[in-house]
Design an enzyme around this catalytic site. Structure first.
Site, PDB file in Angstrom:
ATOM      1  N   GLY A 172       7.349   1.223  19.943  1.00 21.54           N
ATOM      2  CA  GLY A 172       8.011   2.522  19.917  1.00 21.54           C
ATOM      3  C   GLY A 172       8.426   2.909  18.516  1.00 21.54           C
ATOM      4  O   GLY A 172       7.716   2.673  17.530  1.00 21.54           O
ATOM      5  N   GLY A 173       9.624   3.491  18.430  1.00 22.88           N
ATOM      6  CA  GLY A 173      10.127   3.939  17.137  1.00 22.88           C
ATOM      7  C   GLY A 173      10.254   2.829  16.120  1.00 22.88           C
ATOM      8  O   GLY A 173      10.171   3.072  14.912  1.00 22.88           O
ATOM      9  N   GLY A 407     -20.322  14.490  -5.872  1.00 19.28           N
ATOM     10  CA  GLY A 407     -18.864  14.476  -5.854  1.00 19.28           C
ATOM     11  C   GLY A 407     -18.292  13.082  -5.753  1.00 19.28           C
ATOM     12  O   GLY A 407     -17.160  12.817  -6.200  1.00 19.28           O
ATOM     13  N   ALA A 408     -19.064  12.144  -5.187  1.00 20.01           N
ATOM     14  CA  ALA A 408     -18.587  10.764  -5.078  1.00 20.01           C
ATOM     15  C   ALA A 408     -18.472  10.111  -6.462  1.00 20.01           C
ATOM     16  O   ALA A 408     -17.624   9.247  -6.676  1.00 20.01           O
ATOM     17  CB  ALA A 408     -19.517   9.963  -4.180  1.00 20.01           C
TER      18      ALA A 408
END
Length: 517
Positions: A172-173, A407-408
């Site tokens: 959980g949290g 772009g790589a």
């Protein structure tokens, strides 16, 4: 005036109660399962006799739902400061023998207090998580406690290293505190981490799953990417934590623990030349390059099982602590995808925060093509790498081994993206795209008209590599610092690191950039 014996006796009894935690029976039960207690974990972490405990005699203050009758020594968590390899480290260890290690108001206060002390004193924080979650009896006080811990995690982020060990339940949290830290180490046995368990998922969605699929160390290390290291057991987790801390500075204003020898060794490593496959299309195992580049082959890989097409981790190169970011052509041809972008961007930003130089090893054909990648947001995720490198002011050394396309090429820290020095092997290819793809666009008519289109295509591709993708062309344009033999790499990179350690770079004043998340 001497202290009365009854006072000394009372103090001794109180300490004995605190040190026994949930009692001998519960401690014995843990030992039967092969598990350590909270205090035994800290004893294994710190150098003998160096642990100074904070809040040993703290107790819960809840007086409802029968809690007023319960003794909860230390309120289920042990906190303090000790020494690891001669340096102070703050730590907390949740005590499952006391109320299942559940978090209440005082429990949270103890964690927050030790974190605040660590931030002020400039020392790393190690949290050992083993808790049943929020203490239901304390209601909103437990929720408030978690909020306070999360807030401290964020305040300390970028100030001191934060490391989490998941050695038991973390549900959980409670899972969000370790998620806010820099590195997570999770044991294969006894540990689970999840927001919603299988029962809740089944009741809410109708989906059937298992804890192994959603909450195990293997699932988080290989699929979700939440965990950076898998440990076989608690002792192994503590060994990994010590190894990790050995590469990190105590805080963001200190230097990493470099160990430079008095003299650089520039002798060539001829075996590095033999690592390259004879066929340029054959995959290169970048870990073999890393092994020869780093001191004694000692490389601490981070997130080894997640996004294997990129390799990141810590090492020393002739004594200088260094972060490595490297394409792995053995996996997905070394392309960059969503997970690889996230993995490397976070690692780059960590190195920048804590003054750790970055060496980037490049062999990348581009970003991974595909509908799933485009719809999954590869543009946004790939931009994280560009942002991380461009925003980093630490020394950045790039070595282009083979392919560096499109772009790589930029995303792997080209000179334009802020690399201080870029070296290329003679086998490097720097271009908008690979030769085979480029000639289909540039020479389509000529290839279609040729008697043997395949032969013509191959000839055009070879000509393209020589004229338009050659590292010599990039060197002529000032895009790389030098072309070097692979055998020279270790010596040249070591020298480059030494020459850039004194680097200082001023950026425009601002709160922070807005990285694409």
């Amino acid at each position: 005036m001497p202290i009365a014996p009854e006072h000394l006796k009372r103090l001794e009894e109180a300490r004995q109660v605190a040190e026994l935690g949930g009692g001998e029976a519960r401690i014995a039960k843990r030992h039967e399962k092969g598990l350590l207690t909270a205090r035994e974990r800290l004893a294994a972490l710190f150098e003998p006799g160096t642990f100074m405990e904070f809040g040993q005699l703290a107790q819960h203050t809840c007086n409802q739902f029968g809690m007023e009758k319960k003794s909860m020594p230390g309120d289920g968590v042990v906190t303090g400061v000790g020494y690891v390899d001669g340096r102070p480290v703050a730590a907390f260890s949740q005590d499952f023998t006391v109320g299942g290690g559940a978090l209440g108001r005082i429990h949270a206060k103890k964690i927050c207090d030790i974190m605040e002390y660590a931030g002020q004193a400039g020392m790393p924080v190690l949290g050992i998580n083993d808790s049943g979650g929020a203490r239901i009896q304390e209601g909103e006080d437990s929720l408030s406690g978690y909020g306070q811990v999360f807030f401290k995690n964020v305040l300390l982020s970028g100030v001191v290293p934060q490391v989490s060990i998941i050695a038991g339940p973390c549900a959980g949290g409670a899972a969000y505190s370790p998620a806010l830290t820099d590195f997570l180490i999770m044991t294969r046995k006894n540990a689970q981490m999840f927001i919603c368990g299988p029962e809740v998922i089944k009741a809410s969605t109708g989906q059937t799953t298992t804890m192994e699929e959603i909450g195990s160390a293997d699932a988080h290390a290989a699929i979700s990417g939440n965990v950076h290291f898998i440990a076989n057991d608690e002792q192994h987790a503590l060994q990994i934590a010590k190894k990790l801390l050995s590469f990190l500075p105590s805080n963001n204003v200190g230097d990493p623990p470099h160990r430079p020898p008095p003299n650089l060794v520039l002798n060539p490593d001829h075996e590095m030349n033999d690592i390259l496959p004879a066929d340029p299309k054959s995959p290169l195992d970048v870990k073999k390059v890393i092994h020869r580049l780093v001191d004694d082959g000692d490389f601490l890989e981070v997130q080894e099982f997640f996004a294997k097409n990129i390799v990141v981790g810590f090492c020393r190169i002739q004594g200088i602590v260094t972060g490595i970011v490297a394409n792995q052509p053995n996996v997905k041809a070394g392309t960059l995808d969503i997970d690889a972008s996230d993995k490397s961007a976070r690692f780059i930003r960590f190195c920048n925060i804590f003054n750790i130089p970055i060496v980037t090893l490049v062999d990348v054909p581009g970003f991974l093509p595909g509908v799933a990648q485009e719809r999954g947001g590869i543009i946004r995720h790939g931009a994280k790498m560009l942002f991380a490198y461009a925003a980093s002011t630490v020394p950045k050394i790039t070595v282009i081994m083979r392919k560096a396309y499109g772009g790589a090429y930029l995303a792997m820290c080209s000179a334009d993206m802020g690399a201080d020095m870029v070296f290329a092997w003679p086998t490097a290819e720097i271009a908008v795209m690979g030769a085979e793809g480029a000639v289909k666009i540039l020479y389509k008519r000529e290839i279609d008209a040729a008697e043997d289109p395949a032969k013509a295509s191959a000839e055009f591709a070879a000509d393209y590599r020589d004229k338009f993708a050659s590292p010599y062309r990039a060197a002529a344009k000032g895009m790389i610092t030098d072309i070097i033999e692979p055998s020279q790499t270790r010596g040249i990179v070591a020298m480059a690191l030494r020459n850039t350690l004194s680097k200082r770079e001023t950026r425009p004043p601002k709160k922070h950039g807005n990285i694409p998340l």
